[in-house]
Structures are given as C-alpha cells and as structure tokens.
Scaffold this active site. Structure first.
Site, mmCIF file in Angstrom:
data_model
loop_
_atom_site.group_PDB
_atom_site.id
_atom_site.type_symbol
_atom_site.label_atom_id
_atom_site.label_comp_id
_atom_site.label_asym_id
_atom_site.label_seq_id
_atom_site.Cartn_x
_atom_site.Cartn_y
_atom_site.Cartn_z
ATOM 1 N N LYS A 33 18.794 1.005 -16.879
ATOM 2 C CA LYS A 33 19.426 1.611 -15.741
ATOM 3 C C LYS A 33 19.367 0.616 -14.159
ATOM 4 N N ARG A 34 18.252 -0.152 -14.234
ATOM 5 C CA ARG A 34 18.397 -1.109 -13.173
ATOM 6 C C ARG A 34 19.235 -2.122 -13.259
ATOM 7 N N GLY A 38 13.859 -6.636 -16.962
ATOM 8 C CA GLY A 38 12.690 -6.951 -17.012
ATOM 9 C C GLY A 38 11.468 -5.667 -16.480
ATOM 10 N N GLY A 144 8.861 2.968 -19.766
ATOM 11 C CA GLY A 144 7.814 2.629 -18.783
ATOM 12 C C GLY A 144 7.228 3.736 -18.206
ATOM 13 N N GLY A 185 -4.415 -1.508 -5.906
ATOM 14 C CA GLY A 185 -5.105 -1.392 -4.614
ATOM 15 C C GLY A 185 -5.899 -2.738 -4.411
ATOM 16 N N VAL A 237 -8.845 11.539 0.013
ATOM 17 C CA VAL A 237 -7.794 11.752 1.084
ATOM 18 C C VAL A 237 -7.115 13.408 1.123
ATOM 19 N N GLY A 272 -2.824 5.402 -9.799
ATOM 20 C CA GLY A 272 -2.412 5.387 -10.967
ATOM 21 C C GLY A 272 -0.924 5.495 -11.257
ATOM 22 N N MET A 319 -1.875 0.369 -19.563
ATOM 23 C CA MET A 319 -0.472 0.299 -18.936
ATOM 24 C C MET A 319 -0.424 -1.145 -18.286
ATOM 25 N N HIS A 445 -15.570 -31.318 -20.834
ATOM 26 C CA HIS A 445 -16.283 -31.553 -19.636
ATOM 27 C C HIS A 445 -15.720 -32.393 -18.711
HETATM 28 P P1 FAD Z 1 8.786 -0.818 -17.594
HETATM 29 O O1 FAD Z 1 8.526 -2.248 -17.145
HETATM 30 O O2 FAD Z 1 8.310 0.034 -16.536
HETATM 31 O O3 FAD Z 1 10.186 -0.990 -17.987
HETATM 32 C C1 FAD Z 1 11.159 0.200 -18.324
HETATM 33 C C2 FAD Z 1 12.420 0.056 -17.852
HETATM 34 O O4 FAD Z 1 13.016 1.314 -18.456
HETATM 35 C C3 FAD Z 1 12.566 0.151 -16.174
HETATM 36 O O5 FAD Z 1 13.465 -1.202 -16.200
HETATM 37 C C4 FAD Z 1 13.633 1.161 -16.026
HETATM 38 O O6 FAD Z 1 14.553 1.042 -15.108
HETATM 39 C C5 FAD Z 1 14.092 1.532 -17.570
HETATM 40 N N1 FAD Z 1 14.480 3.090 -17.779
HETATM 41 C C6 FAD Z 1 13.856 3.999 -17.507
HETATM 42 N N2 FAD Z 1 14.548 5.283 -17.901
HETATM 43 C C7 FAD Z 1 15.623 4.670 -18.257
HETATM 44 C C8 FAD Z 1 16.724 5.170 -18.663
HETATM 45 N N3 FAD Z 1 16.916 6.722 -19.129
HETATM 46 N N4 FAD Z 1 17.981 4.738 -19.350
HETATM 47 C C9 FAD Z 1 17.833 3.390 -18.960
HETATM 48 N N5 FAD Z 1 16.813 2.572 -18.465
HETATM 49 C C10 FAD Z 1 15.909 3.319 -18.431
HETATM 50 N N6 FAD Z 1 0.744 -5.247 -15.967
HETATM 51 C C11 FAD Z 1 0.145 -6.583 -16.358
HETATM 52 O O7 FAD Z 1 -0.070 -6.717 -17.557
HETATM 53 N N7 FAD Z 1 -0.370 -7.384 -15.589
HETATM 54 C C12 FAD Z 1 0.154 -7.354 -14.364
HETATM 55 O O8 FAD Z 1 -0.120 -8.362 -13.563
HETATM 56 C C13 FAD Z 1 0.557 -6.206 -13.649
HETATM 57 N N8 FAD Z 1 0.920 -6.251 -12.563
HETATM 58 C C14 FAD Z 1 1.614 -4.816 -11.972
HETATM 59 C C15 FAD Z 1 1.755 -4.973 -10.645
HETATM 60 C C16 FAD Z 1 2.244 -3.624 -10.002
HETATM 61 C C17 FAD Z 1 2.560 -3.525 -8.585
HETATM 62 C C18 FAD Z 1 2.592 -2.664 -11.045
HETATM 63 C C19 FAD Z 1 3.225 -1.516 -10.623
HETATM 64 C C20 FAD Z 1 2.401 -2.796 -12.331
HETATM 65 C C21 FAD Z 1 1.866 -3.984 -12.934
HETATM 66 N N9 FAD Z 1 1.547 -4.093 -14.223
HETATM 67 C C22 FAD Z 1 0.959 -5.562 -14.800
HETATM 68 C C23 FAD Z 1 1.856 -3.195 -15.288
HETATM 69 C C24 FAD Z 1 3.266 -3.442 -15.915
HETATM 70 O O9 FAD Z 1 4.266 -3.770 -14.982
HETATM 71 C C25 FAD Z 1 3.684 -2.546 -16.901
HETATM 72 O O10 FAD Z 1 2.657 -2.162 -17.942
HETATM 73 C C26 FAD Z 1 4.962 -2.825 -17.523
HETATM 74 O O11 FAD Z 1 5.850 -3.090 -17.037
HETATM 75 C C27 FAD Z 1 5.335 -1.796 -18.752
HETATM 76 O O12 FAD Z 1 6.292 -2.071 -19.533
HETATM 77 P P2 FAD Z 1 7.517 -1.124 -20.190
HETATM 78 O O13 FAD Z 1 8.388 -1.981 -20.804
HETATM 79 O O14 FAD Z 1 6.610 -0.101 -21.077
HETATM 80 O O15 FAD Z 1 7.886 -0.437 -19.235
HETATM 81 P P1 NAI Z 2 -5.753 2.431 -11.577
HETATM 82 O O1 NAI Z 2 -5.833 3.430 -12.521
HETATM 83 O O2 NAI Z 2 -5.953 1.013 -11.832
HETATM 84 O O3 NAI Z 2 -6.481 2.793 -10.318
HETATM 85 C C1 NAI Z 2 -6.329 4.070 -9.528
HETATM 86 C C2 NAI Z 2 -7.473 4.464 -8.872
HETATM 87 O O4 NAI Z 2 -7.194 5.233 -7.854
HETATM 88 C C3 NAI Z 2 -8.653 4.665 -9.678
HETATM 89 O O5 NAI Z 2 -9.773 4.092 -9.080
HETATM 90 C C4 NAI Z 2 -9.137 6.252 -9.330
HETATM 91 O O6 NAI Z 2 -10.421 6.794 -9.558
HETATM 92 C C5 NAI Z 2 -8.494 6.337 -8.077
HETATM 93 N N1 NAI Z 2 -7.914 7.678 -7.521
HETATM 94 C C6 NAI Z 2 -7.205 8.286 -8.464
HETATM 95 N N2 NAI Z 2 -6.854 9.643 -7.559
HETATM 96 C C7 NAI Z 2 -7.648 9.293 -6.473
HETATM 97 C C8 NAI Z 2 -7.626 10.028 -5.106
HETATM 98 N N3 NAI Z 2 -6.813 11.288 -5.181
HETATM 99 N N4 NAI Z 2 -8.113 9.608 -4.065
HETATM 100 C C9 NAI Z 2 -8.924 8.486 -4.057
HETATM 101 N N5 NAI Z 2 -8.832 7.740 -5.350
HETATM 102 C C10 NAI Z 2 -7.945 7.963 -6.338
HETATM 103 O O7 NAI Z 2 -4.250 2.529 -10.826
HETATM 104 P P2 NAI Z 2 -3.193 1.623 -10.091
HETATM 105 O O8 NAI Z 2 -4.133 0.764 -9.545
HETATM 106 O O9 NAI Z 2 -2.233 2.490 -9.402
HETATM 107 O O10 NAI Z 2 -2.320 0.865 -11.135
HETATM 108 C C11 NAI Z 2 -1.638 1.547 -12.226
HETATM 109 C C12 NAI Z 2 -1.405 0.685 -13.506
HETATM 110 O O11 NAI Z 2 -0.752 -0.466 -13.265
HETATM 111 C C13 NAI Z 2 -2.897 0.530 -14.040
HETATM 112 O O12 NAI Z 2 -3.259 1.155 -15.133
HETATM 113 C C14 NAI Z 2 -2.983 -0.779 -14.487
HETATM 114 O O13 NAI Z 2 -3.265 -1.016 -15.680
HETATM 115 C C15 NAI Z 2 -1.363 -1.590 -14.078
HETATM 116 N N6 NAI Z 2 -1.581 -2.665 -13.313
HETATM 117 C C16 NAI Z 2 -2.107 -4.058 -13.824
HETATM 118 C C17 NAI Z 2 -2.165 -4.792 -13.149
HETATM 119 C C18 NAI Z 2 -2.990 -6.352 -13.659
HETATM 120 O O14 NAI Z 2 -2.926 -6.281 -14.993
HETATM 121 N N7 NAI Z 2 -3.329 -6.964 -13.197
HETATM 122 C C19 NAI Z 2 -1.932 -5.064 -11.879
HETATM 123 C C20 NAI Z 2 -1.337 -3.814 -11.198
HETATM 124 C C21 NAI Z 2 -1.167 -2.729 -11.722
#
Ligand code: FAD
Ligand code: NAI
Length: 466
Positions: A33-34, A38, A144, A185, A237, A272, A319, A445
C-alpha cells in the site's frame, strides 16, 4: 490470471518471501500500500535510522576525536537539511533496489491496499479507489507492525513524535524526552544527543533494554550516562501537554508517588510496536489472532485457514528485519515443497549506537531461569590491541557455554563493531560449536574479533592477554 502466491506487504519479510518463491518457480505477486517497497525497515525504520546514526556519529567524531589523531579541523557545523537528504538518498537507493529485484524475478507488483476477500482471493484497492480481485492458491500476510500508542498521549509527529517523526525533525530539539529505554529510544536518542540535544529517557522498568543480558544493559547504561544521556528509570509518564512548540511531560514513579514535570521541545514515544492487521478482513474469514493481536501460526507459518500464511512482525517473535526475512525464505520453501525452517535460538540482535550492543542466544538470566549450568568467558576491549590503538576500548565480549558440554549457548558484546562481531558466534552456534572451537580458530591480528576468541578462551580461564 491466477497466482501460486500473493504476498501482502513488501517489507523485509514480504519482498524476500516473494523473491524466494519466484526463484523456486512459483508464479508470484505482491501487494503493497506504500508507494515504495521495503516496508517499515527501508522507508521509516532500519535504513533511515542507520543513515542518521552514521552521519551523527561522524559529526561527533569530527568534533571530539579528530584532534587526538592529529587531524585539525574547525568545529563541524550542522546542515540538518543536508543530513536528511543524505538519509533520503539511502532510503531511495534501497527501495529502488527492491523494485528492481521484484522486476528481475518477474514478480507482479500491485500498489494498493489488500483485503482478503476469501481464501484464494485478494482484493486490491488503489489510491484512486479502483478495485480488482486477484486469484491465488496461497496468500502470505507480511503486513508488519505499527507504533504502540500511549493512552492519552496524541502523536502529532511534530512535537510528540513516533520513530517516524523522530527520523525527520526539522530542527535539533534543545531537550528531547524519550519515553521508553528500548532499541528505538536509545538509537534515536543517540542521534539527537550527538547533534546537540539534551536527552532524558523515561523508562517504566528499573533497567534499560529489557530482554538484553542484565550485565550488558547495566554497563551500557553507564556508558550512555557518560555520553550525557539522563535516565529516569522506574518511572511512568502520566501526561504530555503539547503546546504546539514544546510539551510538558508529567512523570511519576512506576509504583505511584509524587509526580514531577519535565519541559521538552520534543517528545519521542518509543514504547514498542504492535502487529498491523487493520483492513485485511481477517475477522470475516476467521483467521485467529493471539491475545496480543498477532496472527496465530503453526510451525510452518500456516494460519488456521488453509492457504493463508503469515510471517514477520505480524506474528510472534522478535520484531526484527532479519527474522522476517528468514521467515519469508522458509515459508516460500515450504510452499514449494521444500523443508523451510528458522532457528529461533540463533537470531542476532543489535543496537546500533556507539558503542554497539549485540547479542545472540541466551542471556545469563534466561539460562538461570531455565536451570541450565553454564560457564562464562569474558574479555574487555581495554585488553584488545586494535581497540586500544583506535581508542574504542569501551565494552567487552561475553560468551556463555554449557557447563557440561561446552556448547556455546549465547554471546553478548558491547563495543565498536559489535554488530559485525556477533555473527562469528552466530555461525558457530548454528554449527553447534563449543567455546573451545572458537578459541582454537586462528583469528587475524590485529582485529576486534580477537576479543571474541579471547572471551572463548576465557571460558576455560586461559585468555592470553588478560
Ligand atoms: P514491515 O517492514 O512493517 O512491512 C509491512 C508492509 O506491509 C508495509 O510496507 C505496509 O505498508 C504493508 N501493508 C500493511 N498492510 C497492508 C495491506 N493491507 N495491503 C498492502 N500492504 C500492506 N529491525 C532490524 O532488524 N534492524 C534494525 O536496525 C531496525 N531498525 C528499526 C528502526 C526503527 C525506527 C523501526 C520502527 C524499526 C526498526 N527495525 C529494525 C524493525 C524492522 O523494521 C521490522 O522488524 C521489519 O520491518 C519487519 O518486517 P515485515 O516485513 O514484517 O514488516
Ligand atoms: P522496545 O520493546 O525495544 O522498548 C520499549 C521500551 O519502552 C521498553 O523498555 C519498555 O519497558 C518501555 N515502556 C513500555 N511502556 C512504557 C511506558 N508506558 N512508559 C515508559 N516506558 C515504557 O520497543 P521500541 O524501542 O519501540 O522498538 C520497537 C521494535 O522495533 C523493537 O521490538 C525492536 O526489535 C525493533 N527495532 C529494532 C532495532 C534494531 O534491531 N536495531 C532498532 C529499532 C527498532
């Protein structure tokens, strides 16, 4: 036209699944839908956050570390618009790359919102309201996840932002309050702290990064504290009053008590993510969810409805993009009659701060809870030659091995390049290696990887440089 497989969503789970299915000879289509492919990862997640982490780290490096190496530059100044353009270039390069790969693999890509009308029927609604129904033998849902909302706190993506808004702030906030000391965060808090924000993190629990090894989390919090992060742990909060230019955040102890207020220029809600199933029509076709709204699947990613499968953030498990990708490959292989499989015991996890934090396998807390006796081998980067010359000595490598068999059960690393180093242990674990196997493997090394070898040697208390 009837497909063998339609994948809904082209995030890392969906597009990888489609490519693997096409490689195996299945007639495959995707619906997204985007406007770009990706998913969260490439558009508003992994890729843009890593671009800003890289750029902001370089900014801080130039300001704080170049002089010590004899490189004299004037104090760097920030062109934030250009930094966002750098980020966007990275996003575009990656999303176009996925578009190219879909074409290369002869996958039909439909842009529109998918709804499952019935098993074998996917209805696609375009932005212009146009409608078509596609027929298919199998459907993989890879839709996702979405941001978890904090009840009573409205995200306007200007002052009160989710990760999406935090990746796009037009100016550096003087004071950024982050709600949630999880991965988002700490990564995005790092970006804005490096660019000049004062960052206060409010976390409900009494620790950061829940789920990570406790010793690692404690050390990491100390390192972040030295960098200037302020933490309010064990705090909740209870309100965010947005005045359009900033916000007053009300915080009180998690267990209850006297509230205090914090003035912020921007507030990042990062507590989360929740599975995203809105509009798919799952209720009407009877696809079961669990009590957290995730699509219930069996070991073969099948839902309770024949011909409908699900992978990635929308089902149980971490996730993470690479978890979604591996599930995409596995379900495609299963649909093609092969033995697709994901080893959930060996999924690495990386926090891309500086230093990085990386882990794979079990934490000490998990091993204790499971009653598994283990030995610990630890090696600090202060004793690693390469880390010393690079002045990147914060952190350590910790390897956990079964006390009776020496099989590696987990590894936890804080340090520069931790996210790359962890894969050596992941491969070793996939092959069922012992800590001695790692310890007896010749490591070049001078490399940071020698710290992994030394930690493995330390399991038998025979590290050389410590
Ligand atoms: P998504 O990537 O969420 O893709 C789902 C897609 O489905 C979307 O494009 C959406 O538009 C589409 N969609 C939804 N509903 C419909 C519909 N009805 N019809 C058509 N299309 C639809 N993970 C890591 O491993 N490393 C990282 O460094 C990392 N950094 C992150 C940083 C941030 C800020 C965030 C928010 C997440 C991060 N993640 C990271 C998590 C990672 O982005 C997700 O785990 C991953 O994208 C999940 O992949 P997915 O294919 O399940 O879903
Ligand atoms: P998170 O689950 O990693 O952390 C959420 C934090 O918020 C936890 O520490 C939790 O205890 C706290 N929390 C929950 N409710 C709260 C409240 N009401 N007040 C204060 N604290 C509260 O979730 P986050 O950081 O939002 O990331 C979401 C997902 O995206 C994660 O599951 C992560 O796997 C994925 N992600 C992965 C990355 C990577 O692999 N480098 C980078 C960014 C996201």
């Amino acid at each position: 036209m009837s497909y063998d497989l339609i994948v809904i969503g082209t995030g890392p789970g969906g597009y990888v699944c489609a490519i693997r299915a096409a490689q195996l000879g299945l007639k495959t289509a995707v619906v997204e839908k985007r406007k770009t492919h990706g998913g969260t990862c490439l558009n508003v997640g992994c890729i843009p956050s890593k671009a800003l982490l890289h750029a902001s780290h370089s900014f801080e490096d130039a300001a704080d570390h170049f002089a010590a190496m004899g490189i004299t530059v004037s104090a760097p100044t920030l062109d934030l618009a250009k930094m966002h353009a750098f980020k966007q270039e990275g996003i575009d390069g990656n999303t176009k790359g996925v578009e190219f790969l879909l074409k290369k693999n002869k996958i039909d890509a439909f842009i529109g919102t998918a709804r499952i009308a019935a098993a074998g029927q996917v209805e696609v609604t375009g932005e212009d309201g146009s409608n078509q129904v596609l027929a298919t033998k199998n459907i993989v849902i890879a839709t996702g996840s979405d941001v978890t909302r904090l009840p009573g706190v409205e995200i306007d993506e200007k002052v009160v932002v989710s990760s999406t808004g935090a990746l796009d702030l037009p100016a550096v906030p003087k004071h950024l309050v982050v709600i949630g000391a999880g991965v988002i965060g700490l990564e995005l808090g790092s970006v804005w702290r490096r660019l000049g924000s004062q960052v206060t993190v409010v976390e409900y629990l009494d620790r950061i990064l829940p789920g990570m090894d406790g010793e690692v989390a404690k050390n990491f919090q100390r390192i972040l504290g030295k960098q200037g992060f302020q933490f309010k742990l064990g705090s909740k909060v209870t309100g965010v009053a947005n005045n359009g230019n900033g916000a007053t955040v009300t915080v009180e102890p998690a267990a209850g008590g006297t509230p205090e207020t914090i003035e912020a220029d921007a507030v990042l809600v990062a507590i989360g993510r929740v599975p995203y199933t809105t509009g798919l029509g799952l209720e009407s076709i009877g696809v079961q969810l669990d009590n957290r709204g995730r699509i219930l699947t069996d070991a073969h990613f099948s839902t309770n409805v024949t011909g409908i499968y699900a992978i990635g953030d929308v089902i149980a498990g971490p996730m993470l993009a690479h978890k979604a990708e591996d599930e995409g490959v596995a379900v495609a292989e299963i649909l093609a009659g092969k033995a697709g499989h994901v080893n959930y015991d060996v999924i690495p996890s990386v926090v891309y701060t500086f230093p990085e934090v990386a882990s794979v396998g079990k934490s000490e807390e998990e091993l204790k809870a499971a009653g598994i006796a283990y030995n610990v081998g630890k090696f600090p980067f202060t004793a690693n030659g390469r880390a010393k010359v690079n002045h990147t000595t914060d952190g350590f490598v910790k390897i956990l091995a079964d006390a009776s068999t020496d099989k590696v059960l987990g590894a936890h690393i804080i340090g520069a390049e931790a996210g790359n180093l962890i894969h050596e242990v992941a491969v070793a674990m996939e092959f069922g290696a012992s800590s001695e196997d790692i310890a007896r493997t010749c490591h070049a090394h001078p490399t940071l990887a020698e710290a992994v070898k030394e930690a493995a040697m330390a399991v038998e208390k025979r590290a050389i440089h410590m």
